[in-house]
Design a protein around this motif. Structure first.
Motif, PDB file in Angstrom:
ATOM      1  N   LEU A  36       8.250   9.207 -14.948  1.00 26.36           N
ATOM      2  CA  LEU A  36       6.798   8.972 -14.877  1.00 26.36           C
ATOM      3  C   LEU A  36       6.076  10.281 -14.581  1.00 26.36           C
ATOM      4  O   LEU A  36       6.548  11.072 -13.759  1.00 26.36           O
ATOM      5  CB  LEU A  36       6.470   7.955 -13.778  1.00 26.36           C
ATOM      6  N   THR A  37       4.944  10.503 -15.231  1.00 21.94           N
ATOM      7  CA  THR A  37       4.232  11.769 -15.032  1.00 21.94           C
ATOM      8  C   THR A  37       2.894  11.603 -14.314  1.00 21.94           C
ATOM      9  O   THR A  37       2.426  12.537 -13.668  1.00 21.94           O
ATOM     10  CB  THR A  37       3.991  12.462 -16.390  1.00 21.94           C
ATOM     11  N   ASP A  38       2.281  10.435 -14.411  1.00 23.82           N
ATOM     12  CA  ASP A  38       0.966  10.230 -13.800  1.00 23.82           C
ATOM     13  C   ASP A  38       1.139   9.737 -12.361  1.00 23.82           C
ATOM     14  O   ASP A  38       1.471   8.573 -12.124  1.00 23.82           O
ATOM     15  CB  ASP A  38       0.165   9.214 -14.625  1.00 23.82           C
ATOM     16  N   LYS A  39       0.903  10.625 -11.399  1.00 21.71           N
ATOM     17  CA  LYS A  39       1.115  10.279  -9.988  1.00 21.71           C
ATOM     18  C   LYS A  39      -0.029   9.430  -9.427  1.00 21.71           C
ATOM     19  O   LYS A  39       0.045   8.983  -8.286  1.00 21.71           O
ATOM     20  CB  LYS A  39       1.257  11.566  -9.158  1.00 21.71           C
ATOM     21  N   ASN A  40      -1.077   9.224 -10.209  1.00 18.64           N
ATOM     22  CA  ASN A  40      -2.241   8.476  -9.714  1.00 18.64           C
ATOM     23  C   ASN A  40      -2.173   6.976  -9.997  1.00 18.64           C
ATOM     24  O   ASN A  40      -3.076   6.237  -9.587  1.00 18.64           O
ATOM     25  CB  ASN A  40      -3.527   9.043 -10.328  1.00 18.64           C
ATOM     26  N   ILE A  41      -1.138   6.522 -10.678  1.00 14.63           N
ATOM     27  CA  ILE A  41      -1.068   5.101 -11.002  1.00 14.63           C
ATOM     28  C   ILE A  41      -0.886   4.265  -9.730  1.00 14.63           C
ATOM     29  O   ILE A  41      -0.314   4.729  -8.741  1.00 14.63           O
ATOM     30  CB  ILE A  41       0.051   4.786 -12.012  1.00 14.63           C
ATOM     31  N   SER A  42      -1.399   3.033  -9.775  1.00  9.56           N
ATOM     32  CA  SER A  42      -1.219   2.107  -8.658  1.00  9.56           C
ATOM     33  C   SER A  42       0.024   1.259  -8.930  1.00  9.56           C
ATOM     34  O   SER A  42       0.190   0.710 -10.020  1.00  9.56           O
ATOM     35  CB  SER A  42      -2.451   1.234  -8.484  1.00  9.56           C
ATOM     36  N   ILE A  43       0.883   1.174  -7.914  1.00  9.89           N
ATOM     37  CA  ILE A  43       2.196   0.538  -8.061  1.00  9.89           C
ATOM     38  C   ILE A  43       2.366  -0.528  -6.986  1.00  9.89           C
ATOM     39  O   ILE A  43       2.075  -0.283  -5.809  1.00  9.89           O
ATOM     40  CB  ILE A  43       3.329   1.586  -7.935  1.00  9.89           C
ATOM     41  N   LEU A  44       2.855  -1.683  -7.382  1.00 10.64           N
ATOM     42  CA  LEU A  44       3.159  -2.769  -6.444  1.00 10.64           C
ATOM     43  C   LEU A  44       4.654  -3.061  -6.489  1.00 10.64           C
ATOM     44  O   LEU A  44       5.243  -3.131  -7.568  1.00 10.64           O
ATOM     45  CB  LEU A  44       2.386  -4.032  -6.823  1.00 10.64           C
ATOM     46  N   ILE A  45       5.234  -3.256  -5.297  1.00 12.55           N
ATOM     47  CA  ILE A  45       6.628  -3.706  -5.204  1.00 12.55           C
ATOM     48  C   ILE A  45       6.628  -5.009  -4.410  1.00 12.55           C
ATOM     49  O   ILE A  45       6.525  -4.995  -3.183  1.00 12.55           O
ATOM     50  CB  ILE A  45       7.528  -2.649  -4.530  1.00 12.55           C
ATOM     51  N   PRO A  46       6.692  -6.156  -5.107  1.00 11.90           N
ATOM     52  CA  PRO A  46       6.660  -7.444  -4.406  1.00 11.90           C
ATOM     53  C   PRO A  46       8.047  -7.839  -3.895  1.00 11.90           C
ATOM     54  O   PRO A  46       9.065  -7.494  -4.508  1.00 11.90           O
ATOM     55  CB  PRO A  46       6.178  -8.411  -5.486  1.00 11.90           C
ATOM     56  N   GLY A  47       8.068  -8.572  -2.773  1.00 12.39           N
ATOM     57  CA  GLY A  47       9.341  -8.962  -2.185  1.00 12.39           C
ATOM     58  C   GLY A  47      10.203  -7.754  -1.913  1.00 12.39           C
ATOM     59  O   GLY A  47      11.398  -7.733  -2.166  1.00 12.39           O
ATOM     60  N   ALA A  48       9.569  -6.715  -1.368  1.00 14.19           N
ATOM     61  CA  ALA A  48      10.176  -5.384  -1.342  1.00 14.19           C
ATOM     62  C   ALA A  48      11.293  -5.219  -0.318  1.00 14.19           C
ATOM     63  O   ALA A  48      12.092  -4.299  -0.428  1.00 14.19           O
ATOM     64  CB  ALA A  48       9.095  -4.333  -1.090  1.00 14.19           C
ATOM     65  N   GLY A  49      11.326  -6.083   0.707  1.00 13.69           N
ATOM     66  CA  GLY A  49      12.366  -5.925   1.714  1.00 13.69           C
ATOM     67  C   GLY A  49      12.306  -4.550   2.360  1.00 13.69           C
ATOM     68  O   GLY A  49      11.249  -4.104   2.795  1.00 13.69           O
ATOM     69  N   LEU A  98      -1.708 -13.034  -3.469  1.00 19.10           N
ATOM     70  CA  LEU A  98      -2.166 -11.647  -3.546  1.00 19.10           C
ATOM     71  C   LEU A  98      -3.250 -11.485  -4.598  1.00 19.10           C
ATOM     72  O   LEU A  98      -3.198 -12.087  -5.674  1.00 19.10           O
ATOM     73  CB  LEU A  98      -0.978 -10.737  -3.880  1.00 19.10           C
ATOM     74  N   GLU A  99      -4.241 -10.661  -4.282  1.00 18.09           N
ATOM     75  CA  GLU A  99      -5.264 -10.267  -5.253  1.00 18.09           C
ATOM     76  C   GLU A  99      -5.131  -8.765  -5.497  1.00 18.09           C
ATOM     77  O   GLU A  99      -4.662  -8.031  -4.640  1.00 18.09           O
ATOM     78  CB  GLU A  99      -6.664 -10.571  -4.704  1.00 18.09           C
ATOM     79  N   GLY A 100      -5.589  -8.307  -6.648  1.00 18.21           N
ATOM     80  CA  GLY A 100      -5.551  -6.867  -6.925  1.00 18.21           C
ATOM     81  C   GLY A 100      -5.185  -6.601  -8.365  1.00 18.21           C
ATOM     82  O   GLY A 100      -4.889  -7.523  -9.127  1.00 18.21           O
ATOM     83  N   ASN A 101      -5.218  -5.332  -8.735  1.00 21.60           N
ATOM     84  CA  ASN A 101      -4.849  -4.896 -10.080  1.00 21.60           C
ATOM     85  C   ASN A 101      -4.015  -3.638 -10.000  1.00 21.60           C
ATOM     86  O   ASN A 101      -4.383  -2.685  -9.321  1.00 21.60           O
ATOM     87  CB  ASN A 101      -6.088  -4.637 -10.937  1.00 21.60           C
ATOM     88  N   TYR A 102      -2.917  -3.637 -10.711  1.00 19.69           N
ATOM     89  CA  TYR A 102      -1.949  -2.546 -10.635  1.00 19.69           C
ATOM     90  C   TYR A 102      -1.571  -2.082 -12.035  1.00 19.69           C
ATOM     91  O   TYR A 102      -1.576  -2.858 -12.989  1.00 19.69           O
ATOM     92  CB  TYR A 102      -0.696  -3.009  -9.877  1.00 19.69           C
ATOM     93  N   ASP A 103      -1.219  -0.787 -12.107  1.00 21.89           N
ATOM     94  CA  ASP A 103      -0.747  -0.212 -13.370  1.00 21.89           C
ATOM     95  C   ASP A 103       0.721  -0.545 -13.619  1.00 21.89           C
ATOM     96  O   ASP A 103       1.162  -0.631 -14.768  1.00 21.89           O
ATOM     97  CB  ASP A 103      -0.896   1.317 -13.346  1.00 21.89           C
ATOM     98  N   LEU A 104       1.474  -0.682 -12.518  1.00 19.47           N
ATOM     99  CA  LEU A 104       2.928  -0.855 -12.618  1.00 19.47           C
ATOM    100  C   LEU A 104       3.384  -1.773 -11.491  1.00 19.47           C
ATOM    101  O   LEU A 104       2.981  -1.593 -10.333  1.00 19.47           O
ATOM    102  CB  LEU A 104       3.620   0.508 -12.500  1.00 19.47           C
ATOM    103  N   ILE A 105       4.187  -2.755 -11.828  1.00 18.61           N
ATOM    104  CA  ILE A 105       4.828  -3.595 -10.811  1.00 18.61           C
ATOM    105  C   ILE A 105       6.332  -3.468 -11.009  1.00 18.61           C
ATOM    106  O   ILE A 105       6.846  -3.614 -12.128  1.00 18.61           O
ATOM    107  CB  ILE A 105       4.391  -5.066 -10.919  1.00 18.61           C
ATOM    108  N   LEU A 106       7.029  -3.161  -9.922  1.00 23.77           N
ATOM    109  CA  LEU A 106       8.479  -2.981  -9.970  1.00 23.77           C
ATOM    110  C   LEU A 106       9.182  -4.243  -9.475  1.00 23.77           C
ATOM    111  O   LEU A 106       8.878  -4.751  -8.392  1.00 23.77           O
ATOM    112  CB  LEU A 106       8.902  -1.781  -9.119  1.00 23.77           C
ATOM    113  N   GLU A 107      10.114  -4.712 -10.259  1.00 25.70           N
ATOM    114  CA  GLU A 107      10.903  -5.908  -9.954  1.00 25.70           C
ATOM    115  C   GLU A 107      12.307  -5.502  -9.525  1.00 25.70           C
ATOM    116  O   GLU A 107      13.049  -4.908 -10.297  1.00 25.70           O
ATOM    117  CB  GLU A 107      10.969  -6.805 -11.204  1.00 25.70           C
ATOM    118  N   GLN A 108      12.631  -5.811  -8.270  1.00 27.75           N
ATOM    119  CA  GLN A 108      13.970  -5.504  -7.752  1.00 27.75           C
ATOM    120  C   GLN A 108      14.374  -6.633  -6.810  1.00 27.75           C
ATOM    121  O   GLN A 108      13.944  -6.677  -5.666  1.00 27.75           O
ATOM    122  CB  GLN A 108      13.962  -4.141  -7.033  1.00 27.75           C
ATOM    123  N   THR A 109      15.165  -7.563  -7.309  1.00 30.36           N
ATOM    124  CA  THR A 109      15.682  -8.729  -6.571  1.00 30.36           C
ATOM    125  C   THR A 109      14.583  -9.619  -5.974  1.00 30.36           C
ATOM    126  O   THR A 109      14.816 -10.320  -4.992  1.00 30.36           O
ATOM    127  CB  THR A 109      16.704  -8.336  -5.462  1.00 30.36           C
TER     128      THR A 109
END
Length: 196
Positions: A36-49, A98-109
């Protein structure tokens, strides 16, 4: 089956019944993040533990990274371990509220931790949280696993029944860089929300 609520997950952390915890960022996700090159993106990690992915992202300069968990316990542990991480980006709530808008959501377990009858709601919630053109990226188990308790498994054709009509499937293939115990049992996905 007992409800998979905050008490259930907090108890698992307290009793160290955390077989999903790799102790580090998942290699498929790390490799994705590293390109990834754009460090300004908004990222969500749900159920992140324990949120190793969030720690890695933040250290790489992705400062709009948000960590969500239904249990307060791992969020407090994360705060102790990473005191520089912004407290307001640690979200203690139910994913479906949850409410909000994200550029990237990461799914991990996270997907496999939800009751299978919530999978349709999971897809709809992901769509509502992603910006147009946003991506859902991560790993799903390619393994039947368990029916009466998490992790709940599945396979590619089953998962596609949920995702294919809502996302552009960019990648959905067997992982080549899984950790050894999960080799041959993980699918890596990159799915893009199509513009509405």
């Amino acid at each position: 089956m007992m409800p998979l609520d905050e008490n259930y997950w907090t108890e698992r952390y307290h009793n160290q019944h955390t077989g999903w915890d790799l102790g580090k960022i998942s290699p498929p996700i790390q490799q994705y993040v590293d390109q990834l090159t754009d460090k300004n993106i908004s990222i969500l990690i749900p159920g992140a533990g324990n949120a190793y992915e969030a720690a890695y992202l933040y250290q790489q300069g992705f400062h709009s990274t948000y960590v969500l968990d239904i249990s307060l316990y791992p969020l407090r542990q994360f705060q102790k371990n990473y005191p520089d991480f912004p407290k307001e980006q640690l979200l203690h709530q139910n994913f479906f509220e949850l409410e909000g808008n994200y550029d990237l959501i990461l799914e991990q377990t996270f997907f496999c931790a939800l009751q299978p009858d919530l999978r349709g709601q999971y897809v709809n919630k992901m769509l509502s949280l992603l910006k147009d053109g946003g991506k859902l990226v991560g790993v799903l188990f390619d393994d039947p696993l368990f029916e009466d308790h998490p992790p709940f498994g599945g396979n590619k054709s089953l998962y596609l029944t949920y995702f294919k009509s809502h996302f552009q499937i960019i990648t959905f293939e067997r992982c080549y860089n899984s950790i050894k115990p999960r080799q041959g049992r993980e699918l890596f996905m990159i799915m893009e929300k199509t513009k509405t």
